[in-house]
Design a protein around this motif. Sequence first.
Motif, PDB file in Angstrom:
ATOM      1  N   ALA A   7      82.132  -0.883  28.665  1.00 10.00           N
ATOM      2  CA  ALA A   7      81.314  -2.090  28.591  1.00 10.00           C
ATOM      3  C   ALA A   7      80.594  -2.172  27.259  1.00 10.00           C
ATOM      4  O   ALA A   7      80.479  -3.234  26.655  1.00 10.00           O
ATOM      5  CB  ALA A   7      80.302  -2.092  29.744  1.00 10.00           C
ATOM      6  N   SER A   8      80.115  -1.027  26.778  1.00  8.25           N
ATOM      7  CA  SER A   8      79.423  -0.994  25.495  1.00  8.25           C
ATOM      8  C   SER A   8      80.382  -1.343  24.362  1.00  8.25           C
ATOM      9  O   SER A   8      80.032  -2.065  23.430  1.00  8.25           O
ATOM     10  CB  SER A   8      78.822   0.391  25.266  1.00  8.25           C
ATOM     11  OG  SER A   8      78.210   0.474  24.005  1.00  8.25           O
ATOM     12  N   THR A   9      81.616  -0.834  24.444  1.00  6.22           N
ATOM     13  CA  THR A   9      82.618  -1.120  23.419  1.00  6.22           C
ATOM     14  C   THR A   9      82.948  -2.598  23.381  1.00  6.22           C
ATOM     15  O   THR A   9      82.997  -3.214  22.317  1.00  6.22           O
ATOM     16  CB  THR A   9      83.896  -0.309  23.680  1.00  6.22           C
ATOM     17  OG1 THR A   9      83.590   1.089  23.619  1.00  6.22           O
ATOM     18  CG2 THR A   9      84.956  -0.632  22.650  1.00  6.22           C
ATOM     19  N   VAL A  10      83.187  -3.190  24.554  1.00  2.41           N
ATOM     20  CA  VAL A  10      83.510  -4.619  24.621  1.00  2.41           C
ATOM     21  C   VAL A  10      82.361  -5.442  24.066  1.00  2.41           C
ATOM     22  O   VAL A  10      82.559  -6.409  23.321  1.00  2.41           O
ATOM     23  CB  VAL A  10      83.826  -5.037  26.071  1.00  2.41           C
ATOM     24  CG1 VAL A  10      83.937  -6.549  26.170  1.00  2.41           C
ATOM     25  CG2 VAL A  10      85.115  -4.378  26.542  1.00  2.41           C
ATOM     26  N   SER A  11      81.132  -5.049  24.422  1.00  2.00           N
ATOM     27  CA  SER A  11      79.961  -5.775  23.937  1.00  2.00           C
ATOM     28  C   SER A  11      79.883  -5.737  22.422  1.00  2.00           C
ATOM     29  O   SER A  11      79.622  -6.754  21.778  1.00  2.00           O
ATOM     30  CB  SER A  11      78.692  -5.167  24.545  1.00  2.00           C
ATOM     31  OG  SER A  11      77.545  -5.807  24.046  1.00  2.00           O
ATOM     32  N   ALA A 158      92.640  -7.239  14.307  1.00  3.94           N
ATOM     33  CA  ALA A 158      91.999  -7.805  15.498  1.00  3.94           C
ATOM     34  C   ALA A 158      92.718  -7.352  16.764  1.00  3.94           C
ATOM     35  O   ALA A 158      92.081  -7.050  17.788  1.00  3.94           O
ATOM     36  CB  ALA A 158      91.983  -9.334  15.409  1.00  3.94           C
ATOM     37  N   LYS A 159      94.054  -7.289  16.716  1.00 10.85           N
ATOM     38  CA  LYS A 159      94.823  -6.849  17.883  1.00 10.85           C
ATOM     39  C   LYS A 159      94.595  -5.364  18.162  1.00 10.85           C
ATOM     40  O   LYS A 159      94.484  -4.950  19.330  1.00 10.85           O
ATOM     41  CB  LYS A 159      96.315  -7.110  17.650  1.00 10.85           C
ATOM     42  CG  LYS A 159      97.192  -6.774  18.853  1.00 10.85           C
ATOM     43  CD  LYS A 159      96.855  -7.646  20.062  1.00 10.85           C
ATOM     44  CE  LYS A 159      97.799  -7.361  21.211  1.00 10.85           C
ATOM     45  NZ  LYS A 159      97.529  -8.236  22.375  1.00 10.85           N
ATOM     46  N   ILE A 160      94.509  -4.557  17.109  1.00  8.01           N
ATOM     47  CA  ILE A 160      94.232  -3.132  17.297  1.00  8.01           C
ATOM     48  C   ILE A 160      92.868  -2.950  17.948  1.00  8.01           C
ATOM     49  O   ILE A 160      92.702  -2.140  18.875  1.00  8.01           O
ATOM     50  CB  ILE A 160      94.304  -2.389  15.944  1.00  8.01           C
ATOM     51  CG1 ILE A 160      95.753  -2.371  15.433  1.00  8.01           C
ATOM     52  CG2 ILE A 160      93.782  -0.955  16.086  1.00  8.01           C
ATOM     53  CD1 ILE A 160      95.913  -1.803  14.034  1.00  8.01           C
ATOM     54  N   LEU A 161      91.880  -3.716  17.497  1.00  6.82           N
ATOM     55  CA  LEU A 161      90.549  -3.665  18.102  1.00  6.82           C
ATOM     56  C   LEU A 161      90.592  -4.098  19.565  1.00  6.82           C
ATOM     57  O   LEU A 161      89.925  -3.523  20.427  1.00  6.82           O
ATOM     58  CB  LEU A 161      89.582  -4.550  17.319  1.00  6.82           C
ATOM     59  CG  LEU A 161      89.038  -3.970  16.012  1.00  6.82           C
ATOM     60  CD1 LEU A 161      88.423  -5.066  15.154  1.00  6.82           C
ATOM     61  CD2 LEU A 161      88.025  -2.870  16.289  1.00  6.82           C
ATOM     62  N   GLU A 162      91.393  -5.112  19.847  1.00  5.95           N
ATOM     63  CA  GLU A 162      91.535  -5.586  21.228  1.00  5.95           C
ATOM     64  C   GLU A 162      92.136  -4.491  22.110  1.00  5.95           C
ATOM     65  O   GLU A 162      91.657  -4.251  23.228  1.00  5.95           O
ATOM     66  CB  GLU A 162      92.415  -6.837  21.252  1.00  5.95           C
ATOM     67  CG  GLU A 162      92.630  -7.422  22.636  1.00  5.95           C
ATOM     68  CD  GLU A 162      93.610  -8.580  22.632  1.00  5.95           C
ATOM     69  OE1 GLU A 162      94.235  -8.828  23.690  1.00  5.95           O
ATOM     70  OE2 GLU A 162      93.769  -9.238  21.582  1.00  5.95           O
ATOM     71  N   ARG A 166      90.269  -2.602  25.304  1.00  9.04           N
ATOM     72  CA  ARG A 166      90.834  -2.567  26.655  1.00  9.04           C
ATOM     73  C   ARG A 166      91.131  -1.149  27.116  1.00  9.04           C
ATOM     74  O   ARG A 166      91.417  -0.923  28.286  1.00  9.04           O
ATOM     75  CB  ARG A 166      92.129  -3.375  26.705  1.00  9.04           C
ATOM     76  CG  ARG A 166      91.977  -4.878  26.596  1.00  9.04           C
ATOM     77  CD  ARG A 166      93.223  -5.565  27.155  1.00  9.04           C
ATOM     78  NE  ARG A 166      94.431  -5.016  26.576  1.00  9.04           N
ATOM     79  CZ  ARG A 166      95.151  -5.619  25.628  1.00  9.04           C
ATOM     80  NH1 ARG A 166      94.751  -6.774  25.133  1.00  9.04           N
ATOM     81  NH2 ARG A 166      96.251  -5.063  25.161  1.00  9.04           N
ATOM     82  N   GLY A 167      91.102  -0.192  26.200  1.00 10.44           N
ATOM     83  CA  GLY A 167      91.423   1.182  26.553  1.00 10.44           C
ATOM     84  C   GLY A 167      92.902   1.498  26.452  1.00 10.44           C
ATOM     85  O   GLY A 167      93.341   2.574  26.861  1.00 10.44           O
TER      86      GLY A 167
END
Length: 287
Positions: A7-11, A158-162, A166-167
């Motif tokens: 959750a922290s990562t997504v935030s 951006a895709k790598i970050l996505e 998502r894990g």
Amino acid sequence: MSKRKGASTVSSLNLFDELSEHVMLRIYASGEAIHPDGWIENKQHPDYDLWFIRKGNIEIRIDEQVHLASEGDLILFSPKVAYTATNLGAECSFIFTHFHFGLGNHLRILDNYSLEGIMASSLVQEEMGLYLDTFDQHMHGIPMSAIRLKGALTILIAKILECYGRGDYQGGFAKHVPARNRNTNLLALQPVFAFIQDRLHQPVRIGELAELAGMSEKYFILYFKQALGITPGSYIYQLKMNRARELLYSRTHSIQQIAGLLGYPDPYSFSKAFKKYYKVPPSKFVW
């Protein structure tokens, strides 16, 4: 990855959407390397370095750990991390790109995420295909290909970050990154980000943000700017202008109502702030 950490990562990844106009990517060098059997390289780069292996197998050694990459894999190196690379048994070739990716004045915002490592290109197949096509055009000197290459690399990062958020991907080199090179300031600012998001409808004082972070106001401003590359005031302003744009496009609120929803004391103050950012008053923003 734990739920809390996820959750922290997504935030923190949401910052790239919220501050997309402050995202900056610089490509310093890009090309193709072809090495015969027996090649060995010892390097430590000052920037990020992304490889796409077109042929062969490569061994990456960092400290005493060995990592193997093969044809079709991506390898991302973070700045100032020493490695030894060698091919295994035959000629190898790979595309390399040296770059920095930042927010505002922070050129190494990616240091907040454990991205460095070996990644299967199947996770980013479409984005990698776009980048390779654009790279080949750039190598042939096709007009405008340098701009397209920058755009394609932005999409790929951006895709790598996505995938990381998502894990689906976790960098395998992270434990080799010295603590002094790992920027963890964003984690400490998560309560501040949440506080601002919950209070866009009212004025937010920098002093109360500093108090929430347990810092003096002067140190908090410095800490925030080092973490994001922009000041806390600029961050709040950006969020308000993003929200103002969405509300104007929805055509469901008057300018007076939007001013109130974003914590401005009156429509005039809101219109002045909006015009400063978008160069047109809100009344003429949507036709």
